[in-house]
Design an enzyme around this catalytic site. Structure first.
Site, PDB file in Angstrom:
ATOM      1  N   SER A  23       0.828  -1.214   0.000  1.00  0.00           N
ATOM      2  CA  SER A  23       0.000   0.000   0.000  1.00  0.00           C
ATOM      3  C   SER A  23       0.858   1.258   0.000  1.00  0.00           C
ATOM      4  CB  SER A  23      -0.924   0.011   1.231  1.00  0.00           C
ATOM      5  OG  SER A  23      -0.169  -0.155   2.413  1.00  0.00           O
ATOM      6  N   ASN A 110      -2.003  -2.450  13.052  1.00  0.00           N
ATOM      7  CA  ASN A 110      -3.464  -2.270  13.082  1.00  0.00           C
ATOM      8  C   ASN A 110      -3.835  -0.998  13.847  1.00  0.00           C
ATOM      9  OD1 ASN A 110      -3.211  -4.727  11.936  1.00  0.00           O
ATOM     10  ND2 ASN A 110      -4.182  -5.909  13.570  1.00  0.00           N
ATOM     11  N   THR A 155     -38.809  27.471  -9.958  1.00  0.00           N
ATOM     12  CA  THR A 155     -39.059  26.103  -9.509  1.00  0.00           C
ATOM     13  C   THR A 155     -39.292  25.330 -10.791  1.00  0.00           C
ATOM     14  OG1 THR A 155     -41.438  26.443  -9.311  1.00  0.00           O
ATOM     15  CG2 THR A 155     -40.160  26.812  -7.315  1.00  0.00           C
ATOM     16  N   SER A 281     -12.858  25.533 -27.807  1.00  0.00           N
ATOM     17  CA  SER A 281     -13.125  24.319 -28.590  1.00  0.00           C
ATOM     18  C   SER A 281     -12.063  24.187 -29.663  1.00  0.00           C
ATOM     19  CB  SER A 281     -14.509  24.438 -29.225  1.00  0.00           C
ATOM     20  OG  SER A 281     -14.576  23.660 -30.403  1.00  0.00           O
ATOM     21  N   ASN A 289     -16.215  27.788 -23.043  1.00  0.00           N
ATOM     22  CA  ASN A 289     -16.973  26.751 -22.315  1.00  0.00           C
ATOM     23  C   ASN A 289     -16.687  26.747 -20.812  1.00  0.00           C
ATOM     24  OD1 ASN A 289     -18.134  25.766 -24.691  1.00  0.00           O
ATOM     25  ND2 ASN A 289     -16.373  24.435 -25.093  1.00  0.00           N
ATOM     26  N   GLU A 294     -18.327  22.150 -15.199  1.00  0.00           N
ATOM     27  CA  GLU A 294     -18.809  20.826 -15.628  1.00  0.00           C
ATOM     28  C   GLU A 294     -18.026  19.716 -14.945  1.00  0.00           C
ATOM     29  OE1 GLU A 294     -20.329  21.647 -20.150  1.00  0.00           O
ATOM     30  OE2 GLU A 294     -18.209  21.774 -19.752  1.00  0.00           O
ATOM     31  N   TYR A 321      -9.523  -6.371  13.031  1.00  0.00           N
ATOM     32  CA  TYR A 321      -8.874  -5.851  11.820  1.00  0.00           C
ATOM     33  C   TYR A 321      -8.900  -6.906  10.713  1.00  0.00           C
ATOM     34  CZ  TYR A 321      -5.444  -4.231   8.487  1.00  0.00           C
ATOM     35  OH  TYR A 321      -4.844  -3.825   7.318  1.00  0.00           O
ATOM     36  N   GLN A 326      -7.440  -1.891   4.371  1.00  0.00           N
ATOM     37  CA  GLN A 326      -6.383  -1.131   3.703  1.00  0.00           C
ATOM     38  C   GLN A 326      -6.957  -0.348   2.519  1.00  0.00           C
ATOM     39  OE1 GLN A 326      -2.330  -2.802   3.182  1.00  0.00           O
ATOM     40  NE2 GLN A 326      -2.835  -2.872   1.013  1.00  0.00           N
ATOM     41  N   LYS A 329      -8.130   3.763   2.172  1.00  0.00           N
ATOM     42  CA  LYS A 329      -7.329   4.992   2.012  1.00  0.00           C
ATOM     43  C   LYS A 329      -7.433   5.639   0.639  1.00  0.00           C
ATOM     44  CE  LYS A 329      -4.590   3.305   5.541  1.00  0.00           C
ATOM     45  NZ  LYS A 329      -5.333   2.040   5.320  1.00  0.00           N
TER      46      LYS A 329
HETATM   47  N1  ARG Z   1      -0.943  -1.315   5.166  1.00  0.00           N
HETATM   48  C1  ARG Z   1      -1.829  -2.000   6.047  1.00  0.00           C
HETATM   49  C2  ARG Z   1      -3.122  -1.173   6.183  1.00  0.00           C
HETATM   50  O1  ARG Z   1      -3.175  -0.057   5.757  1.00  0.00           O
HETATM   51  C3  ARG Z   1      -1.138  -2.259   7.289  1.00  0.00           C
HETATM   52  C4  ARG Z   1      -1.812  -3.181   8.235  1.00  0.00           C
HETATM   53  C5  ARG Z   1      -1.295  -4.524   8.148  1.00  0.00           C
HETATM   54  N2  ARG Z   1      -1.714  -5.283   9.270  1.00  0.00           N
HETATM   55  C6  ARG Z   1      -1.697  -6.578   9.252  1.00  0.00           C
HETATM   56  N3  ARG Z   1      -2.125  -7.147  10.332  1.00  0.00           N
HETATM   57  N4  ARG Z   1      -1.278  -7.254   8.236  1.00  0.00           N
HETATM   58  O2  ARG Z   1      -4.142  -1.630   6.659  1.00  0.00           O
END
Ligand code: ARG
Length: 456
Positions: A23, A110, A155, A281, A289, A294, A321, A326, A329
């Protein structure tokens, strides 16, 4: 590349798994907040004597240095790491040496992830409150500059009753104020906690957390030991609340955009959007425009999608968890990014809107706009409303079929509809100023502008 786990594994992770689970390409946005979280965490470790003063200082200095490089934009994130938390751990080890191996004592990602995300959200929301006040400000300026202007109210997108332009624009300010309140509430409701561990808590006494957190709280607001660690590591309500509030902001900005797009058409021609905020355009040389507006309207789809995305991710997840989380985000960052850009660009664009008062005034000559005022006049003279409504409806029908203006009708013509209707009455009532002045039920308050948080 070191991992935060691996002891129990004898085989190398399949590269596809590495790629699939990482991530870091998006959670690097949390770098700064992760450093802060770690700095608070070592306060606790020091308080509970799990690290010495000296060890504390070394790790603290390393974290501080990393946080500074994040802030200055000089930190080069190595995307070969699983996530930003693993990468920062690695950097601290590089800078502080072996003492850094104690950093993750009594901590799990976590808990770390949720803390960093919450802190990030708090900071972002504060920034959004400032952006909302900036947008409100330009609205108030635009209102002031056009104080005496009246426009047709609509309206069903059909002429309804004249209104003050300022009231029409204030409707959008009201929306922004609701957004401000909602975001303030969400921000103030984010509870920063530490000590959840992976899900079950840690062996450090909560009193140590309390003590260490009292220093921390002075810097970023209240941080407390978690009172339910299982909930803490598996709760993403705050993300959903933010996405939902941002979806509403986006919806408001989209409606505003739609009004401005309509008002800028040749058919309405109520406003001029400054050229510097329009595009052309590739084929039609004459075009100017309103693409910015838009795109704002179009982004609403993404904002709603991001909200749905996280709602669906969370639905049916077992405690506590799960890695699914993940995925919260990217939609969160995406919505924050979209709305931030929208607020900034609209603040500039609205500062450059010009109202075409003559064109608006022409529209106000539509006598249909005053039909309700005529009916209200009869009502105030004692005619039951339903009868007055029918009478004026018939008068409007006559006006359309005879192609005559109400203001040009003779006393005899008007009298056929009702004895109280005279040319003088009609002349008086078919007037935008009279129409808006006759609406007395609205208790206009003198609004104090929104109070923006400090810009520090
Ligand atoms: N990158 C992970 C997240 O955003 C980290 C958490 C990983 N935790 C685990 N128990 N594998 O959630």
């Amino acid at each position: 590349m070191t991992k935060l786990w691996g002891g129990r594994f004898t085989k190398k992770t399949n590269p596809l798994v590495e790629q699939f689970t990482k991530s870091i390409h998006f959670d690097q946005k949390l770098a700064f907040c992760d450093c802060w979280g770690s700095m608070f965490h070592i306060d606790i470790l020091k308080e509970s004597k799990l690290i010495s003063e000296q060890e504390y200082k070394k790790v603290h200095d390393a974290l501080h240095e990393i946080a500074q490089s994040v802030q200055s934009g000089s930190l080069k994130v190595e995307e070969s790491f699983e996530d930003i938390h693993s990468f920062i751990q690695h950097l601290v080890e590089k800078k502080a040496g072996d003492v850094a191996l104690k950093l993750h004592t009594c901590r799990s990602r976590n808990d770390q992830v949720v803390f960093a995300t919450k802190l990030f959200c708090q900071m972002q929301l504060k920034h959004f409150l400032i952006l909302l006040t900036d947008l409100e400000n330009v609205f108030l300026k635009l209102i002031k500059a056009n104080e005496s202007v009246h426009i047709p109210g609509y309206t069903h997108l059909q002429h309804a009753i004249p209104i003050r332009l300022s009231d029409g624009l204030m409707a959008y300010v009201e929306m922004l104020r609701q957004d401000f309140k909602r975001l303030t509430y969400i921000k103030d409701n984010i509870n920063l906690t530490m000590g959840s561990g992976a899900l079950a808590g840690t062996f450090i006494d909560s009193e140590h957390y309390d003590k260490a957190m009292s220093f921390v709280s002075a810097e970023i607001g209240i941080v407390k030991p978690s009172h339910n660690s299982i909930h803490t590591v598996s709760d993403r309500d705050f993300v959903i609340e933010i996405l939902s509030a941002l979806a509403l902001v986006g919806m408001h900005l989209s409606r505003l955009s739609e009004d401005f797009i309509l008002w800028s058409t040749k058919e309405f021609d109520f406003i001029d959007i400054d050229e510097s905020f329009c595009t052309g355009s590739s084929l039609m040389p004459q075009k100017k425009n309103p693409d910015v507006l838009e795109l704002i309207r179009g982004y609403t789809g993404k904002l709603y999608g991001n909200l749905m995305n996280v709602l669906v991710i969370m639905k049916g997840l077992p405690l506590s968890y799960n890695r699914d989380m993940q995925h919260d985000k990217e939609p969160l960052f995406d919505s924050l990014n979209i709305v931030e850009n929208e607020l900034k660009i609209l603040t500039e664009l609205i500062g450059h809107i010009h109202f075409k008062k003559e064109n608006i005034a022409k529209q106000l000559t539509d006598e249909g706009l005053y039909a309700t005022d005529l009916a209200d006049y009869l009502v105030q003279k004692g005619v039951p409303f339903k009868d007055a409504h029918t009478t004026i409806g018939q008068l409007v029908h006559y006006k359309i079929s005879s192609k005559k203006e109400l203001k040009k009708m003779s006393a005899a013509e008007l009298k056929k509809f009702h004895p109280l209707l005279t040319p003088m009455v009609v002349q008086k009532l078919i007037d935008p100023q009279h129409s808006v002045d006759s609406k007395k039920s609205i208790k206009r308050v003198v609004h104090k502008p929104l109070k923006s948080p400090s810009r520090k």
